[in-house]
Scaffold this active site. Structure first.
Site, PDB file in Angstrom:
ATOM      1  CB  SER A  61       0.357  -5.744  12.894  1.00  0.00           C
ATOM      2  OG  SER A  61      -0.879  -5.160  12.567  1.00  0.00           O
ATOM      3  CE  LYS A  64       0.138  -1.304  13.627  1.00  0.00           C
ATOM      4  NZ  LYS A  64      -0.518  -2.467  13.024  1.00  0.00           N
ATOM      5  CB  SER A 121      -1.131  -4.088  16.988  1.00  0.00           C
ATOM      6  OG  SER A 121      -0.646  -4.211  15.669  1.00  0.00           O
TER       7      SER A 121
END
Length: 386
Positions: A61, A64, A121
């Site tokens: 993640s 991102k 997230s």
């Protein structure tokens, strides 16, 4: 009780790691228990520590960060604003993993989606926002890779905006590249830190709670971001940032063994930076560095000054900085105030640490033809006596 014990464990780990770094007068070679790691000072971009820094690994993640960067750039350009409404697609609502459970056709503000990405997230928020920005999800992935290329990210390839695992290994990045995109995000768009520093928030009129996945912001002094990541293949990853005494550091650890490990190793990296380095202004804008010769000018010399400030990250006991002036081979009138005529180089032990442009401090007009002719004759005659 389990969460409390976990948090107490993290606190103890962070305190002990801080004491070890600060209190030990003599240390073994500093290292980090992670597959790959980097420590960077945010303002200058100076790198203070690396380990396998260009190794291509699944970023989970942490991906991102690029999604957030493109979103903030779209806001800056006027393409969208925080109050715009995004309508979730079927595809966005189908995302697994961390999510806010967007329903198909559910409407949500851009700012709420950004908060959901930065704090919790949320994969579905990430996809919905990307589709809103680029028109389609594939167009957004293309934008991500194009922006990576513009930033000089040599070890990165995106095939999604979430970091969800892929079977072919084609989605990857490196600690170096993550630090660069993190620096771009927080330097150009510090608003993001307002969200990444929030521990708990609520959306949908208080009906849904966002929990921050980055425990470091709760325990590490000055920590206010940035992004966690985890998958089976990626392990536990963290791009962290903290600011103390005017210096902001960015740390990245990739492929650690546990949530506690990614916090501990990040804290060790940050402690290492804050305890051993200082951000110092070594050159001030407008410093007088003397005069240089001007050919064909009404005046034969012009004052030169530094064009801007220069900050460097130096070891806390750093001394013996040297200054070296490098001028253009020939400076010829007319010269305008502010025109770059060379550079001032800062060195230590013959190693260049940084440089700043040197500029003319005043205008110098070109001498008229008669004056230039007289100087030529004079120099010709004087040449015989030399």
């Amino acid at each position: 009780m389990k969460d409390l014990n976990k948090k107490l464990t993290i606190v103890i780990i962070l305190v002990l790691s801080s004491l070890l770094v600060v209190a030990s007068p003599v240390l073994a070679a500093f290292d980090i228990e992670a597959e790959s790691a980097i420590l960077m000072e945010a303002e200058t971009g100076q790198v203070l520590f690396t380990k396998n820094v260009t190794e291509e690994l699944p970023p989970a993640s942490i991906t991102k960060i690029m999604t957030l960067l493109l979103a903030m750039e779209a806001i800056d350009s006027g393409q969208m604003n925080l109050d715009d409404t995004v309508i979730a697609s079927e595809f966005a609502s189908s995302m697994g993993g961390s999510q806010i459970y967007l329903a198909p056709k559910e409407k949500m503000k851009v700012e709420t989606l950004l908060e959901s990405i930065a704090i919790a997230s949320a994969n579905d928020a990430c996809v919905a926002l990307g589709e809103h920005i680029a028109g389609s999800y594939q167009n957004f992935i293309k934008m991500m890779n194009e922006r990576a290329s513009e930033l000089g990210l040599k070890d990165t390839n995106f095939i999604n905006s979430t970091g969800l695992p892929t079977d072919d290994g084609a989605h990857y990045s490196s600690a170096r590249d993550i630090a660069i995109m993190s620096r771009e995000l927080i330097n150009k768009h510090p608003k993001v830190l307002d969200w990444t520093s929030i521990w708990i928030d609520k959306i949908r009129n208080g009906e849904f709670t966002l929990y921050n996945t980055n425990d470091l912001i709760n325990y590490y002094p000055g920590a206010d971001g940035l992004k966690t990541g985890w998958t089976d293949k990626a392990g536990y990853c963290l791009a962290a940032t903290a600011k103390r005494d005017g210096m902001r550091l960015i740390s990245v650890v990739m492929k650690t063994d546990s949530e506690e490990a990614r916090m501990e190793e990040s804290a060790k990296l940050l402690n290492y930076g804050f305890s051993r380095f200082d951000l110092k202004k070594v050159v001030k804008q407008g410093e007088d560095v003397g005069k240089i010769e001007v050919k064909e000018g009404e005046e034969l010399e012009v004052k030169v000054e530094t064009a801007e400030d220069l900050k460097l990250v130096l070891k806390s006991n750093a001394e013996d900085l040297e200054r070296e002036i490098e001028l253009e081979k020939e400076v010829t009138a007319p010269i305008e105030k502010g025109e770059i005529v060379g550079k001032l180089i800062i060195k230590q032990a013959d190693k260049e640490l940084g440089s700043v442009d040197l500029a003319a401090a005043e205008n110098v007009k070109r001498a008229d033809l008669l004056t230039r002719l007289w100087r030529m004759i004079r120099d010709f005659i004087l040449g015989f006596f030399k």
